[in-house]
Write a protein that holds these residues in place. Structure first.
Motif, PDB file in Angstrom:
ATOM      1  N   ALA A 193     -40.335  -6.085  -5.872  1.00 41.25           N
ATOM      2  CA  ALA A 193     -40.537  -6.881  -5.401  1.00 41.25           C
ATOM      3  C   ALA A 193     -39.389  -7.959  -5.204  1.00 41.25           C
ATOM      4  N   ALA A 194     -38.324  -7.911  -6.483  1.00 36.81           N
ATOM      5  CA  ALA A 194     -37.418  -8.883  -5.641  1.00 36.81           C
ATOM      6  C   ALA A 194     -36.684  -8.955  -4.419  1.00 36.81           C
ATOM      7  N   CYS A 195     -36.520  -7.098  -4.090  1.00 34.12           N
ATOM      8  CA  CYS A 195     -36.060  -7.248  -2.922  1.00 34.12           C
ATOM      9  C   CYS A 195     -36.863  -7.323  -1.792  1.00 34.12           C
ATOM     10  N   LYS A 196     -37.612  -7.614  -1.948  1.00 32.99           N
ATOM     11  CA  LYS A 196     -38.986  -7.915  -0.882  1.00 32.99           C
ATOM     12  C   LYS A 196     -38.726  -9.413  -0.768  1.00 32.99           C
ATOM     13  N   ALA A 197     -38.578 -10.084  -1.723  1.00 34.37           N
ATOM     14  CA  ALA A 197     -39.199 -12.162  -1.703  1.00 34.37           C
ATOM     15  C   ALA A 197     -37.860 -12.327  -1.100  1.00 34.37           C
ATOM     16  N   LEU A 198     -36.751 -10.810  -2.043  1.00 31.00           N
ATOM     17  CA  LEU A 198     -35.095 -11.845  -1.391  1.00 31.00           C
ATOM     18  C   LEU A 198     -33.994 -11.831  -0.426  1.00 31.00           C
ATOM     19  N   ILE A 199     -35.123 -11.176   0.696  1.00 28.46           N
ATOM     20  CA  ILE A 199     -34.532 -10.067   2.071  1.00 28.46           C
ATOM     21  C   ILE A 199     -33.930 -10.842   2.787  1.00 28.46           C
ATOM     22  N   GLY A 200     -34.361 -12.408   2.801  1.00 25.47           N
ATOM     23  CA  GLY A 200     -33.588 -13.254   3.671  1.00 25.47           C
ATOM     24  C   GLY A 200     -31.997 -13.524   3.784  1.00 25.47           C
ATOM     25  N   LEU A 201     -31.760 -13.199   2.461  1.00 25.85           N
ATOM     26  CA  LEU A 201     -30.426 -13.510   2.281  1.00 25.85           C
ATOM     27  C   LEU A 201     -29.811 -13.172   2.389  1.00 25.85           C
ATOM     28  N   ALA A 202     -30.148 -11.389   3.381  1.00 23.62           N
ATOM     29  CA  ALA A 202     -29.318 -10.767   4.066  1.00 23.62           C
ATOM     30  C   ALA A 202     -28.564 -10.456   5.035  1.00 23.62           C
ATOM     31  N   GLU A 203     -29.511 -11.971   5.273  1.00 23.79           N
ATOM     32  CA  GLU A 203     -29.297 -12.410   6.898  1.00 23.79           C
ATOM     33  C   GLU A 203     -27.487 -12.306   6.482  1.00 23.79           C
ATOM     34  N   GLY A 204     -26.737 -12.881   5.410  1.00 22.46           N
ATOM     35  CA  GLY A 204     -25.295 -13.509   5.899  1.00 22.46           C
ATOM     36  C   GLY A 204     -24.802 -12.552   5.556  1.00 22.46           C
ATOM     37  N   LEU A 205     -24.987 -11.241   5.754  1.00 22.54           N
ATOM     38  CA  LEU A 205     -24.178 -10.088   5.408  1.00 22.54           C
ATOM     39  C   LEU A 205     -23.328  -9.852   6.360  1.00 22.54           C
ATOM     40  N   ALA A 206     -22.266  -9.726   6.056  1.00 18.19           N
ATOM     41  CA  ALA A 206     -20.958  -8.940   6.644  1.00 18.19           C
ATOM     42  C   ALA A 206     -21.424  -7.608   8.082  1.00 18.19           C
ATOM     43  N   ALA A 207     -21.583  -7.723   8.875  1.00 18.74           N
ATOM     44  CA  ALA A 207     -22.207  -6.489   9.306  1.00 18.74           C
ATOM     45  C   ALA A 207     -21.541  -5.405   8.567  1.00 18.74           C
ATOM     46  N   GLU A 208     -20.412  -5.254   7.897  1.00 19.15           N
ATOM     47  CA  GLU A 208     -19.861  -3.938   8.490  1.00 19.15           C
ATOM     48  C   GLU A 208     -20.643  -3.696   7.040  1.00 19.15           C
ATOM     49  N   ARG A 209     -20.645  -4.516   6.283  1.00 20.32           N
ATOM     50  CA  ARG A 209     -20.716  -4.478   4.883  1.00 20.32           C
ATOM     51  C   ARG A 209     -22.552  -3.126   5.167  1.00 20.32           C
ATOM     52  N   VAL A 210     -23.321  -3.891   6.134  1.00 17.80           N
ATOM     53  CA  VAL A 210     -24.851  -3.098   6.298  1.00 17.80           C
ATOM     54  C   VAL A 210     -24.220  -2.303   6.792  1.00 17.80           C
ATOM     55  N   GLN A 211     -23.141  -1.824   7.776  1.00 18.89           N
ATOM     56  CA  GLN A 211     -23.511   0.031   8.288  1.00 18.89           C
ATOM     57  C   GLN A 211     -23.490   1.216   7.254  1.00 18.89           C
ATOM     58  N   LYS A 212     -22.087   0.642   6.841  1.00 17.68           N
ATOM     59  CA  LYS A 212     -21.748   0.920   5.553  1.00 17.68           C
ATOM     60  C   LYS A 212     -22.975   1.186   4.371  1.00 17.68           C
ATOM     61  N   GLU A 213     -23.925   0.903   3.995  1.00 18.84           N
ATOM     62  CA  GLU A 213     -24.558   0.783   3.715  1.00 18.84           C
ATOM     63  C   GLU A 213     -26.149   2.420   4.135  1.00 18.84           C
ATOM     64  N   LEU A 214     -25.935   1.074   5.658  1.00 17.23           N
ATOM     65  CA  LEU A 214     -27.001   2.110   5.640  1.00 17.23           C
ATOM     66  C   LEU A 214     -26.407   3.198   6.456  1.00 17.23           C
TER      67      LEU A 214
END
Length: 417
Positions: A193-214
């Motif tokens: 529920a917290a992940c769903k509610a706060l997903i907007g916070l992920a917009e500012g993440l560095a692309a490299e960090r998102v890529q690594k996790e994905l």
């Protein structure tokens, strides 16, 4: 806080490991350094160990001094955040001073060092990552639930999920990644529920960090249920807006599982995208993928020539020659996954087998031979060679050099120079 012992695991008994702990304890005191995180969690879960991380009450300066006195290499990989990498006989060990957060902005944290193990545990993401074990195998579980979570396959945030995510919004993706790798059964509903509610916070993440996790998430043995969960909560569309349907992705994972192919997170990423090279390029740039992975995604997304399970050996050879074996293999697996047919369908496997056992020949014609046949120097040499090569491919890579030369003569005679 000490609950039980896990014994001295093989990775703990390594001379390199013993040397690092001995160096730290010589500078501090017995018990000033403990293993933490993935190595402890995976030992409890019976899974392979990759990295060996160590937490310590020593400050970074003291860690560097201790390693130097023991003749071990010290690399200040993140001193401001308390991290020093020790190298013992070529093996790296990440050593981090106990910390507490002073302030965070969702991406970066300002930390202060502490001597309190419980305080250090409270700033970690999940309870099974907040486990410590000393060199004797004594286990420490500050949250009181990390051991049970590890053994039962539960991914639960330390404390309040909303607070943890606001500290670092990458934890949204980390929750799904850890669930794909270690979760069993339904996910923790409060965390979800917290992940769903706060997903907007992920917009500012560095692309490299998102890529690594994905890519780490997609490398799990079977991430299908987790990707479904990401789609249902809207997280997947935030990370990959181009995803149309995870169906082909699910088909690919089924094929890899049943055909004993290695997990291929890069191809799994391609399976989530539509067959459109432009979109593949956009995703690659959005995630700042390497040039090699970008090229692979774009090539895999090509729709021509069409790949079908009933291709003849001659057609297979032609496409392999045109695309190369790697791209042909990628497109076969993607077409197979999209076909909706059983992962054990022999025709698709046959395409791969034939391609893998055939070595594309080199085109047996040189520019010098084209000139001798009467073509003028310049661009026309390349044009003649392309025309003869097209015929040669149509002839299923004929090996008769006499016939190739005769065709060359005919092409030269038929062109107006």
């Amino acid at each position: 806080m000490s609950t039980e012992t896990i014994g001295v695991a093989p990775w703990m008994a390594l001379p390199e490991t013993q040397a690092v702990i001995a160096a730290l304890e010589a500078r501090g005191s017995p018990g000033c350094a403990r293993f933490v995180g993935g190595c402890v969690r995976n030992t409890l879960m019976g899974k392979p160990i990759d990295d060996i991380d160590i937490a310590t009450t020593l400050t970074p300066d003291a860690v560097i001094e201790a390693l130097g006195q023991a003749k071990l290499r010290a690399i200040p990989t993140g001193v401001d955040h308390g991290t020093v990498t020790a190298v013992s006989n070529g093996r790296p060990y990440e050593i981090t001073t106990l910390r507490r957060d002073v302030s965070t902005d969702g991406r970066r944290a300002v930390v202060a060092f502490t001597q309190d193990w419980s305080e250090d545990a409270q700033r970690r993401d999940f309870r099974f990552n907040a486990l410590y074990v000393d060199i004797h195998g004594r286990l420490y579980d500050p949250t009181g639930e990390g051991v049970n979570d590890a053994r039962e396959g539960r991914v639960v945030f330390v404390g309040d999920p909303t607070t943890r995510i606001r500290e670092d919004s990458l934890r949204i993706l980390r929750f799904f990644r850890f669930h794909a790798w270690y979760g069993r059964g339904d996910p923790d509903q409060e965390a979800l529920a917290a992940c769903k509610a706060l997903i907007g916070l992920a917009e500012g993440l560095a692309a490299e960090r998102v890529q690594k996790e994905l890519l780490k998430l997609l490398a799990a043995d079977d991430p299908r249920a987790t990707v479904r969960l990401m789609a249902a909560t809207g997280v997947l569309s935030r990370v990959l807006p181009s995803v149309e349907s995870p169906a082909r992705f699910e088909g690919l994972v089924a094929i890899e599982t049943e055909q004993l192919f290695e997990n291929d997170p890069e191809l799994r990423l391609a399976a989530l995208l539509p067959d459109d090279p432009k979109i593949a390029e956009q995703v690659a740039e959005r995630l700042r993928l390497s040039n090699a992975l970008k090229a692979r995604l774009i090539a895999a997304a090509g729709a021509s020539p069409r790949i079908v399970s009933w291709m003849s050996p001659r057609e297979i050879r032609r496409v392999v020659y045109d695309l190369g074996l790697n791209t042909f293999s990628d497109r076969v697996k993607l077409a197979w996954a999209a076909s909706g047919r059983s992962a054990t369908t022999p025709q698709w496997r046959g395409l791969l087998a034939l391609a893998e056992t055939w070595t594309p020949p080199a085109f047996p014609l040189t520019g010098e031979e084209v000139l001798k046949a009467g073509a003028p120097k310049g661009p026309m040499v390349g044009e003649v060679m392309r025309e003869v090569e097209t015929w040669w491919i149509d002839q299923d890579f004929i090996e008769d050099k006499f016939s190739i030369i005769e065709r060359l003569k005919a092409v030269v005679q038929g062109m107006a120079f």
